[in-house]
Enzyme design. Structure first.
Site, PDB file in Angstrom:
ATOM      1  N   CYS A 152      -5.838  -9.463   2.955  1.00 60.79           N
ATOM      2  CA  CYS A 152      -6.668  -8.597   3.435  1.00 60.79           C
ATOM      3  C   CYS A 152      -8.211  -9.345   3.672  1.00 60.79           C
ATOM      4  O   CYS A 152      -8.530  -9.105   4.827  1.00 60.79           O
ATOM      5  CB  CYS A 152      -7.149  -7.588   2.310  1.00 60.79           C
ATOM      6  SG  CYS A 152      -5.699  -6.455   2.038  1.00 60.79           S
ATOM      7  N   ASP A 159      10.710   3.206   5.698  1.00 62.47           N
ATOM      8  CA  ASP A 159      10.249   1.818   6.228  1.00 62.47           C
ATOM      9  C   ASP A 159      11.444   1.456   7.188  1.00 62.47           C
ATOM     10  O   ASP A 159      12.647   1.874   7.050  1.00 62.47           O
ATOM     11  CB  ASP A 159      10.373   0.806   5.012  1.00 62.47           C
ATOM     12  CG  ASP A 159       9.396  -0.246   5.345  1.00 62.47           C
ATOM     13  OD1 ASP A 159       8.360  -0.366   4.727  1.00 62.47           O
ATOM     14  OD2 ASP A 159      10.006  -1.083   5.970  1.00 62.47           O
ATOM     15  N   GLU A 164      -7.862   2.092   1.895  1.00 60.08           N
ATOM     16  CA  GLU A 164      -7.147   1.703   0.704  1.00 60.08           C
ATOM     17  C   GLU A 164      -7.983   1.056   0.104  1.00 60.08           C
ATOM     18  O   GLU A 164      -8.436  -0.205   0.720  1.00 60.08           O
ATOM     19  CB  GLU A 164      -5.699   1.606   0.874  1.00 60.08           C
ATOM     20  CG  GLU A 164      -5.122   1.088  -0.281  1.00 60.08           C
ATOM     21  CD  GLU A 164      -5.262   1.991  -1.548  1.00 60.08           C
ATOM     22  OE1 GLU A 164      -4.690   3.350  -1.185  1.00 60.08           O
ATOM     23  OE2 GLU A 164      -5.815   1.856  -2.647  1.00 60.08           O
ATOM     24  N   PHE A 165      -8.146   0.895  -1.134  1.00 65.43           N
ATOM     25  CA  PHE A 165      -9.043  -0.413  -1.660  1.00 65.43           C
ATOM     26  C   PHE A 165      -8.333  -0.998  -2.635  1.00 65.43           C
ATOM     27  O   PHE A 165      -9.014  -1.665  -3.721  1.00 65.43           O
ATOM     28  CB  PHE A 165     -10.485   0.233  -2.411  1.00 65.43           C
ATOM     29  CG  PHE A 165     -11.225   0.929  -1.405  1.00 65.43           C
ATOM     30  CD1 PHE A 165     -12.070   0.324  -0.266  1.00 65.43           C
ATOM     31  CD2 PHE A 165     -11.157   2.368  -1.233  1.00 65.43           C
ATOM     32  CE1 PHE A 165     -12.870   0.703   0.627  1.00 65.43           C
ATOM     33  CE2 PHE A 165     -12.115   2.998  -0.019  1.00 65.43           C
ATOM     34  CZ  PHE A 165     -12.933   2.232   0.722  1.00 65.43           C
ATOM     35  N   VAL A 195       0.698  -1.272   0.128  1.00 63.41           N
ATOM     36  CA  VAL A 195      -0.001   0.179   0.009  1.00 63.41           C
ATOM     37  C   VAL A 195       0.758   1.428   0.003  1.00 63.41           C
ATOM     38  O   VAL A 195       0.774   2.069  -0.809  1.00 63.41           O
ATOM     39  CB  VAL A 195      -1.011  -0.133   1.195  1.00 63.41           C
ATOM     40  CG1 VAL A 195      -1.517   1.347   1.452  1.00 63.41           C
ATOM     41  CG2 VAL A 195      -1.951  -0.962   1.031  1.00 63.41           C
ATOM     42  N   LYS A 217     -14.181   0.513   4.846  1.00 68.20           N
ATOM     43  CA  LYS A 217     -13.187  -0.553   4.484  1.00 68.20           C
ATOM     44  C   LYS A 217     -13.607  -1.741   4.805  1.00 68.20           C
ATOM     45  O   LYS A 217     -13.505  -2.615   4.005  1.00 68.20           O
ATOM     46  CB  LYS A 217     -12.119   0.286   4.994  1.00 68.20           C
ATOM     47  CG  LYS A 217     -10.790  -0.803   4.814  1.00 68.20           C
ATOM     48  CD  LYS A 217     -10.670  -0.946   3.327  1.00 68.20           C
ATOM     49  CE  LYS A 217      -9.651  -2.047   3.023  1.00 68.20           C
ATOM     50  NZ  LYS A 217      -9.246  -2.519   1.460  1.00 68.20           N
TER      51      LYS A 217
HETATM   52  N1  LIG Z   1      -1.903  -5.282   0.347  1.00 70.18           N
HETATM   53  C1  LIG Z   1      -3.108  -5.031   0.111  1.00 70.18           C
HETATM   54  O1  LIG Z   1      -3.501  -5.472  -0.953  1.00 70.18           O
HETATM   55  C2  LIG Z   1      -3.814  -3.863   0.889  1.00 70.18           C
HETATM   56  C3  LIG Z   1      -5.181  -3.327   0.465  1.00 70.18           C
HETATM   57  C4  LIG Z   1      -5.857  -2.479   1.061  1.00 70.18           C
HETATM   58  C5  LIG Z   1      -5.492  -2.067   2.310  1.00 70.18           C
HETATM   59  N2  LIG Z   1      -4.273  -2.741   2.931  1.00 70.18           N
HETATM   60  C6  LIG Z   1      -3.956  -2.519   4.183  1.00 70.18           C
HETATM   61  O2  LIG Z   1      -2.747  -1.553   4.311  1.00 70.18           O
HETATM   62  C7  LIG Z   1      -2.018  -1.957   5.293  1.00 70.18           C
HETATM   63  C8  LIG Z   1      -0.761  -2.038   4.793  1.00 70.18           C
HETATM   64  O3  LIG Z   1      -0.694  -3.259   3.890  1.00 70.18           O
HETATM   65  P1  LIG Z   1       0.292  -3.797   3.283  1.00 70.18           P
HETATM   66  O4  LIG Z   1       0.110  -4.838   2.405  1.00 70.18           O
HETATM   67  O5  LIG Z   1       1.177  -2.799   2.226  1.00 70.18           O
HETATM   68  O6  LIG Z   1       1.518  -4.256   4.325  1.00 70.18           O
HETATM   69  P2  LIG Z   1       3.062  -4.860   4.063  1.00 70.18           P
HETATM   70  O7  LIG Z   1       3.346  -5.803   5.006  1.00 70.18           O
HETATM   71  O8  LIG Z   1       3.308  -5.143   2.481  1.00 70.18           O
HETATM   72  O9  LIG Z   1       3.689  -3.508   4.256  1.00 70.18           O
HETATM   73  C9  LIG Z   1       4.123  -2.726   5.744  1.00 70.18           C
HETATM   74  C10 LIG Z   1       5.208  -1.941   5.616  1.00 70.18           C
HETATM   75  O10 LIG Z   1       5.521  -1.291   6.983  1.00 70.18           O
HETATM   76  C11 LIG Z   1       6.777  -1.459   7.519  1.00 70.18           C
HETATM   77  N3  LIG Z   1       6.721  -1.055   8.664  1.00 70.18           N
HETATM   78  C12 LIG Z   1       5.998  -1.653   9.919  1.00 70.18           C
HETATM   79  N4  LIG Z   1       6.407  -0.992  11.090  1.00 70.18           N
HETATM   80  C13 LIG Z   1       6.923   0.117  10.676  1.00 70.18           C
HETATM   81  C14 LIG Z   1       7.519   1.045  11.457  1.00 70.18           C
HETATM   82  N5  LIG Z   1       7.325   1.081  12.634  1.00 70.18           N
HETATM   83  N6  LIG Z   1       8.105   2.111  10.701  1.00 70.18           N
HETATM   84  C15 LIG Z   1       8.374   2.256   9.428  1.00 70.18           C
HETATM   85  N7  LIG Z   1       7.914   1.055   8.571  1.00 70.18           N
HETATM   86  C16 LIG Z   1       7.067   0.081   9.393  1.00 70.18           C
HETATM   87  C17 LIG Z   1       7.090  -2.922   7.204  1.00 70.18           C
HETATM   88  O11 LIG Z   1       8.415  -3.007   7.146  1.00 70.18           O
HETATM   89  C18 LIG Z   1       6.437  -3.000   5.776  1.00 70.18           C
HETATM   90  O12 LIG Z   1       7.310  -2.885   4.630  1.00 70.18           O
HETATM   91  C19 LIG Z   1      -2.561  -2.959   6.161  1.00 70.18           C
HETATM   92  O13 LIG Z   1      -3.274  -2.229   7.067  1.00 70.18           O
HETATM   93  C20 LIG Z   1      -3.396  -3.646   5.063  1.00 70.18           C
HETATM   94  O14 LIG Z   1      -4.444  -4.254   5.645  1.00 70.18           O
HETATM   95  C21 LIG Z   1      -3.654  -3.610   2.228  1.00 70.18           C
END
Ligand SMILES: NC(=O)c1ccc[n+]([C@@H]2O[C@H](COP(=O)([O-])OP(=O)(O)OC[C@H]3O[C@@H](n4cnc5c(N)ncnc54)[C@H](O)[C@@H]3O)[C@@H](O)[C@H]2O)c1
Length: 494
Positions: A317, A46, A193-194, A27, A261
């Site tokens: 998700c 990150d 986010e969708f 995201v 969401k």
């Molecule tokens: N992946 C999807 O398709 C999607 C779609 C919609 C919403 N979401 C939501 O968005 C959010 C993120 O999902 P994602 O799939 O991108 O997760 P992800 O695990 O791919 O990415 C999360 C990132 O955050 C970093 N992180 C964690 N703690 C941190 C900190 N304290 N400081 C800095 N960086 C940090 C991690 O290292 C990782 O790179 C979640 O809540 C998820 O439910 C995901």
């Protein structure tokens, strides 16, 4: 606000915002690359130092179509940069908008684990305290808009506010209550986010809607301005015609945005479970669920999407979001029988693959089974809650030998598996070779182009294909001399 006169790749001259994004996963990274494409200046943070280092030279941490090119362009134009969490201090000083896009995985009790969000929120508070002159929070010219993009339970906006305030208090050496009395240095908004993995860039630029929740008018207006090129569809694109004319911008309160969401994902998961329940009935009565889904999907009230029968939903998700919504309901002692049923039907669907194999092969002991497609869906290498891993484990428990193939996720799977479990190969025909059955787990496009005569000649005789996604044409598979078993096709019994 920065004025950008020379957007070389976007072609638009827009007033770009200074944006920070904490979390550079699916995201955060997609959002950052897309906002940079619109002309904003984006710094993605990150905690994974290796990821940050690689991203700075546009090396992707995961597979997502179109993302590498967008990130490369962003880095080259210096509109997109990457940093470790130390950069929060500078961003707390400079940025107008700061997104939280960290992971919110499923906790032990099924609720969302907010520990990453909480750590970031406190960090933002401390960074704000350090970034501001000793005069206190009011000395920032305009409040920092902290936008929650992570999927979080209802009420998390207020929780994040509280944690930022606590972090601020720690930073300036005051009790949170005293800090709260100052004019706010920040406001919190929710911007769920969708995007769908596999088409994340497209979904972000050509969104169905943008939802923003906040009690602050200023935050809503700023976020509208940030997203304006998407809302107006005025950014440069090579797609002609543009798929969208304009994108609805939905503004609401924090809690309703958070609820939108979860409700969205819970509805989609339930829709899939619904058609799967119908598909199981279709098998009994001799109907074809594909025809049924087509027939009902033409009804505008129902719509054709998310009506594909098969193994069911997985991924990062749907499972965790449905579970988190049920956990929210439990907090209020509210029952959610419909969601429980959606989860239970989904669990059964994975087991039905095994039942279909057992019905055809009798015992699975000593049988070789090829799994085609390992990622939780096509066009991604994401393995979170991927049905392939659970099905492989079940098959091995029953004494089968499992060989897996995936166009992009193979290496990731191989690195995750304990020795002696599923063997991963890098060619679909190698996976199929000598197999008593092949199972399509993920409907990658390339499986539709398999040379079925070759498949038949390589497999153990008589060859069997279980199509977990109803992806192939049964007539073509049968014409090649392969037994075909799909989901929800009554005629499969013949
Ligand atoms: N992946 C999807 O398709 C999607 C779609 C919609 C919403 N979401 C939501 O968005 C959010 C993120 O999902 P994602 O799939 O991108 O997760 P992800 O695990 O791919 O990415 C999360 C990132 O955050 C970093 N992180 C964690 N703690 C941190 C900190 N304290 N400081 C800095 N960086 C940090 C991690 O290292 C990782 O790179 C979640 O809540 C998820 O439910 C995901």
């Amino acid at each position: 606000m920065l004025v950008d006169q020379n957007n070389s790749f976007g072609g638009n001259s827009i007033e770009g915002f200074q944006v920070g994004i904490v979390g550079s996963g699916y995201v955060g990274l997609v959002t950052g690359a897309c906002l940079a494409h619109l002309g904003h200046r984006v710094r993605c943070i990150d905690k994974d130092a290796d990821r940050v280092r690689k991203l700075a030279s546009a090396q992707m941490p995961f597979y997502e179509p179109g993302l590498e090119e967008l990130v490369s362009r962003g880095v080259r134009s210096e509109r997109l940069s990457f940093a470790d969490p130390e950069a929060l201090r500078q961003l707390a000083h400079d940025a107008e908008v700061l997104f939280i896009a960290v992971d919110t995985p499923q906790g032990h009790d099924g609720s969302a684990d907010l520990s990453s969000v909480a750590a970031v929120a406190r960090g933002i508070g401390r960074a704000l305290a350090e970034a501001l002159p000793r005069g206190g929070p009011s000395s920032r010219e305009r409040p920092l808009i902290v936008v929650n993009k992570s999927t979080v339970p209802v009420g998390s906006g207020d929780y994040v506010s509280m944690l930022i305030r606590e972090g601020l208090g720690e930073g300036v050496g005051e009790e949170p209550e005293e800090t709260a009395a100052e004019p706010e240095a920040f406001v919190v908004a929710s911007n769920p986010e969708f995007l769908r993995e596999g088409s994340a860039v497209y979904d972000s630029l050509f969104a169905d809607r943008i939802v923003v929740g906040s009690d602050s008018r200023e935050a809503l207006d700023t976020l509208r301005a940030l997203y304006e090129p998407i809302i107006e569809q005025s950014f440069a694109t090579e797609l002609d015609p543009r798929p969208k004319v304009a994108v609805p911008f939905v503004t609401t309160d924090l809690v309703s945005a958070e609820m939108i969401k979860y409700t969205s994902n819970a509805f989609l998961a339930t829709k899939i479970s619904f058609i799967n329940e119908i598909s199981n009935l279709c098998e009994l009565v001799g109907a074809d669920v594909g025809e049924v889904a087509y027939g009902i999907g033409l009804d505008g009230r129902i719509g054709p999407r998310f009506l594909s029968a098969g193994i069911g939903w997985g991924g990062s998700c749907f499972p965790k979001d449905v579970s988190a919504l049920r956990a929210v309901a439990r907090e209020y002692e509210h029952k959610t029988p419909l969601l429980e049923a959606a989860v239970s039907v989904n669990k059964q669907q994975r087991k039905r693959v095994i039942l279909k194999l057992q019905r055809e092969l009798r015992t699975l002991k000593g049988k070789r089974i090829a799994l085609l497609g390992l990622s939780f869906k096509p066009n991604t290498d994401d393995l979170r809650e991927a049905p392939s891993l659970e099905i492989a484990e079940l098959l091995e428990t029953l004494g089968a030998r499992v060989v897996g193939y995936d166009p992009v996720a193979g290496k990731k799977v191989a690195s995750k598996l304990p020795p002696g479990s599923m063997r991963v190969v890098y060619d679909p025909y190698e996976a199929i070779s000598g197999a008593h059955a092949a199972v399509i787990i993920t409907e990658w496009e390339e499986f539709r182009d398999l040379n079925l005569e070759r498949v038949a000649s390589l497999m153990h005789k008589p060859p069997l294909l279980v199509d977990g996604r109803n992806a192939l044409d049964p007539r073509e598979v049968r014409a090649a001399g392969i037994r075909y078993r799909g989901f929800g096709c009554g005629y499969d019994r013949g």
